[in-house]
Write a protein that holds these residues in place. Structure first.
Motif: not given
Ligand code: CA
Length: 271
Positions: A131-139, A155-163, A207-211
């Protein structure tokens, strides 16, 4: 000779047994048009056989002319039968199975597109501007076929709970199943500058998504990116086999010559 208008693709791969497992049952493949990871399961090294059959079979895609999305689906369903047949011939391989996920260049509506395919809980990510030019996002493009993945999708579990959920390793779809699994297929247009990451759960378990995004951002060469990600997952614990394939759709560079895409494509083994 490269054909005008053909996408320029560069790719790299890396794999490591990790620090705990005695064998590496992951496999990967890179061809001019197919990029995939398979994470095998089964006793007596049968997991390695199953994931090897999956990637060897996928490498056949694209060797016989134009591929369309439905060809990818049919091919994956056929691979399920091949793995079942191999297991039937070799009793010690009974029950072997594998995930398979990746990308394939296809013809869709008359122009080149990506098909992202998935069976199981290995993943395909896209790292690109959104959405933002110049900013790459991981999807994450694929939906995990696991008990917790389906709860997250609903939608019954958050990604953090799933991990950290104890059910996170229970795969609900795999190749080698008596009833052929339905592969997920997603079709995407090609966008110059985009990068894809295909990986086994040995990467995302450590590794989480940010890493992951940070390392994808840091390493320009896809071979370096693939190797750096695997090294980081092993350093973080390496509790499972770790495999990565990084695929770059390189922006057209007028005047930079006409190197065929796969000249620069070389898998790299880590460790
Ligand atoms: Ca695994």
């Amino acid at each position: 000779m490269p054909v005008a208008g053909e996408p320029r693709i560069r790719a790299g791969a890396a794999t490591d047994v990790g620090l705990v497992r005695v064998a590496n049952e992951d496999n990967y493949v890179i061809t001019a048009s197919v990029f995939a990871v398979a994470d095998g399961m089964g006793g007596h090294a049968a997991g390695d056989v199953a994931s090897g059959l999956a990637v060897a079979g996928l490498a056949q895609l694209g060797t016989e002319g134009t591929v369309r999305p439905d060809d990818v689906r049919r091919h994956i369903v056929r691979l399920n039968g091949d793995i079942l047949a191999a297991a039937a011939r070799n009793p010690e391989q009974a029950g072997m199975g594998t995930t398979v996920t990746g990308l394939c260049l296809v013809d869709f509506a008359g122009s080149p597109h990506w098909v992202v395919f998935n069976v199981g809980d290995s993943r395909v990510y896209r790292y690109a501007e959104k959405d933002v030019p110049g900013v790459r996002v991981l999807e994450q493009l694929t939906v995990d076929h696991s008990e917790v993945g389906e709860l997250v999708a609903a939608g019954k579990l958050s990604p953090a709970e799933a991990a950290v959920d104890p059910r996170r390793n229970v795969v609900t779809r795999a190749l080698g199943s008596p009833a052929a699994p339905e592969p997920d297929l997603f079709v995407y247009p090609l966008t110059a500058g985009e990068r894809f990451l295909i990986c086994s759960d040995g990467l995302t378990g450590e590794l989480d998504d940010a890493a992951i995004a940070g390392l994808l951002d840091r390493e320009e060469d896809p071979r370096d990116a693939a190797a750096t990600l695997v090294r980081a997952a092993v350093a973080a614990g390496g509790r499972d086999n770790v495999t990565t394939v990084v695929v770059d759709h390189v922006a057209a560079d007028p005047g930079a010559g006409d190197t065929p895409a796969d000249d620069e494509t070389a898998p790299r083994q880590v460790g």
